[in-house]
Motif scaffolding. Structure first.
Motif, PDB file in Angstrom:
ATOM      1  N   ALA A 210       0.808  -1.220   0.000  1.00 28.25           N
ATOM      2  CA  ALA A 210       0.000   0.000   0.000  1.00 28.25           C
ATOM      3  C   ALA A 210       0.840   1.268   0.000  1.00 28.25           C
ATOM      4  CB  ALA A 210      -0.945  -0.003   1.203  1.00 28.25           C
ATOM      5  N   VAL A 211       1.897   1.305   0.824  1.00 27.54           N
ATOM      6  CA  VAL A 211       2.646   2.566   0.967  1.00 27.54           C
ATOM      7  C   VAL A 211       4.158   2.394   0.881  1.00 27.54           C
ATOM      8  CG1 VAL A 211       0.819   3.612   2.363  1.00 27.54           C
ATOM      9  CG2 VAL A 211       2.696   2.414   3.505  1.00 27.54           C
ATOM     10  N   THR A 223      -1.656   4.701   5.304  1.00 28.69           N
ATOM     11  CA  THR A 223      -2.586   3.569   5.323  1.00 28.69           C
ATOM     12  C   THR A 223      -2.918   3.228   6.764  1.00 28.69           C
ATOM     13  OG1 THR A 223      -2.976   1.321   4.504  1.00 28.69           O
ATOM     14  CG2 THR A 223      -0.790   1.785   5.364  1.00 28.69           C
ATOM     15  N   THR A 239      -2.245   4.692  12.049  1.00 32.63           N
ATOM     16  CA  THR A 239      -1.966   5.155  10.690  1.00 32.63           C
ATOM     17  C   THR A 239      -0.460   5.143  10.469  1.00 32.63           C
ATOM     18  OG1 THR A 239      -3.955   6.545  10.627  1.00 32.63           O
ATOM     19  CG2 THR A 239      -2.200   7.048   9.053  1.00 32.63           C
TER      20      THR A 239
END
Length: 342
Positions: A210-211, A223, A239
């Protein structure tokens, strides 16, 4: 169905199967769910991966491949039999001709284990083996049949393979047991240490996808991560930013850069100049990490690019390699021959 030729990328994280004329027909996680009571197979591939961390005690979810080699022979054989059976439509009168990819740095014992597992799973004897970097180069349509140096770095789940290839042979290579899985472990360790949150391997992989980035991003990504609080023991959400994941995976990325440097240091001067001219090609699922090509170019000083659909090329190259067996065998050292059939 008759005379079917199959290329198999038997990876630590995923199994990909290529069939000549059809392309990639299977792309599934290398995961098997087993019932302990009678050692029967409950699920294979994506269905088994969905069970990770969610099964009762009598059902165990196994990843039979570790660091690019077989860690659980019987489970690997069952997994291969399942995938070959899906390709062949459970038709067993004609065994398919199979080429399986293995890391360039494996031992003869590890080679034999892969070959035996493939043959027991339904492959025509003798099953063929090919080094992953060579298969990746063939699949990516790199002209490895010429006397020119081409460098491929295959970042898989369990290993990173860096190699310089010329005339269907590996001139020099380096294999390190650092790749996608080690990055996942680094992400989980970082989040545990920084946020006191315990997460599983699958969640760590999802966060990385995702990141994750090899270099800081201009626009930071975030994310949400769910896990168990290390202090209270209760579920908790946090987060995580892309900057944090970049810090988390610094160490495994440094090992990958070290493998690339080691190969270049041992490469003959004439081939080194070819590599500088043509650059480095990245393949494997790990190549999808954001900015990994930029990091390599920045640190090594040689242009680097990511092959299109990098996860597919090893399996595709294995299938195509069946059409060039004689040329590939000619380029393999006799004492460590990867290919069967002498």
């Amino acid at each position: 169905m008759f005379g079917k030729r199959i290329g198999v990328d038997l990876g630590t994280a995923n199994v990909l199967v290529y069939v000549r004329g059809r392309g990639i027909v299977i792309k599934e996680p290398s995961v098997v769910a087993v019932a302990q009571r009678d050692n029967s197979i409950v699920a294979v591939g994506r269905e088994a991966r969905d069970m990770l961390g969610r099964t009762p005690g009598p059902i165990v979810v196994i990843r039979p491949m570790r660091d690019g080699v077989i860690a659980d022979y019987l489970t690997t054989e069952a997994m291969l039999r399942y995938f070959i059976g899906k390709v062949m439509g459970w038709f067993r009168l004609i065994r398919p001709e199979v080429m399986v990819c293995i890391p360039a740095g494996v031992t003869s014992v590890e080679q034999r284990a892969v070959r035996d597992a493939a043959e027991s799973a339904g492959a025509r004897r003798p099953a063929n083996l090919v080094p992953e970097p060579l298969a990746a180069a063939i699949g990516a349509r790199i002209p490895v049949d010429t006397p020119r140096g081409h460098m491929v770095v295959d970042v898989g789940g369990g290993r990173t393979e860096a190699a310089v290839i010329s005339m269907y042979g590996i001139v020099t290579s380096e294999s390190v047991r650092v790749a996608g899985d080690r990055m996942d472990e680094a992400v989980a360790t970082y989040i545990k240490r920084r946020h006191n949150l315990i997460i599983g391997d699958r969640t760590a992989e999802d966060v990385k996808i995702a990141v994750g980035s090899a270099l800081p991003l201009e626009e930071e990504l975030t994310t949400e991560v769910r896990g168990r609080d290390q202090i209270t023991g209760l579920p908790k959400n946090i987060t995580v930013t892309s900057q944090e994941i970049t810090q988390a995976i610094e160490e495994p990325l440094a090992s990958i850069l070290g493998a690339i440097r080691a190969v270049l240091e041992r490469t003959p001067p004439e081939l080194s100049s070819d590599v500088v001219d043509r650059g480095i090609v990245l393949t494997g699922g790990g190549a999808l990490i954001r900015n990994l090509d930029r990091l390599i170019s920045q640190e090594i000083g040689i242009p680097c690019s990511v092959a299109e659909n990098p996860m597919d090329w090893v399996a595709i190259g294995a299938g195509i390699a069946l059409e060039h067996l004689d040329l590939i065998r000619r380029a393999q050292p006799a004492e460590g021959d990867f290919l069967a059939g002498y």
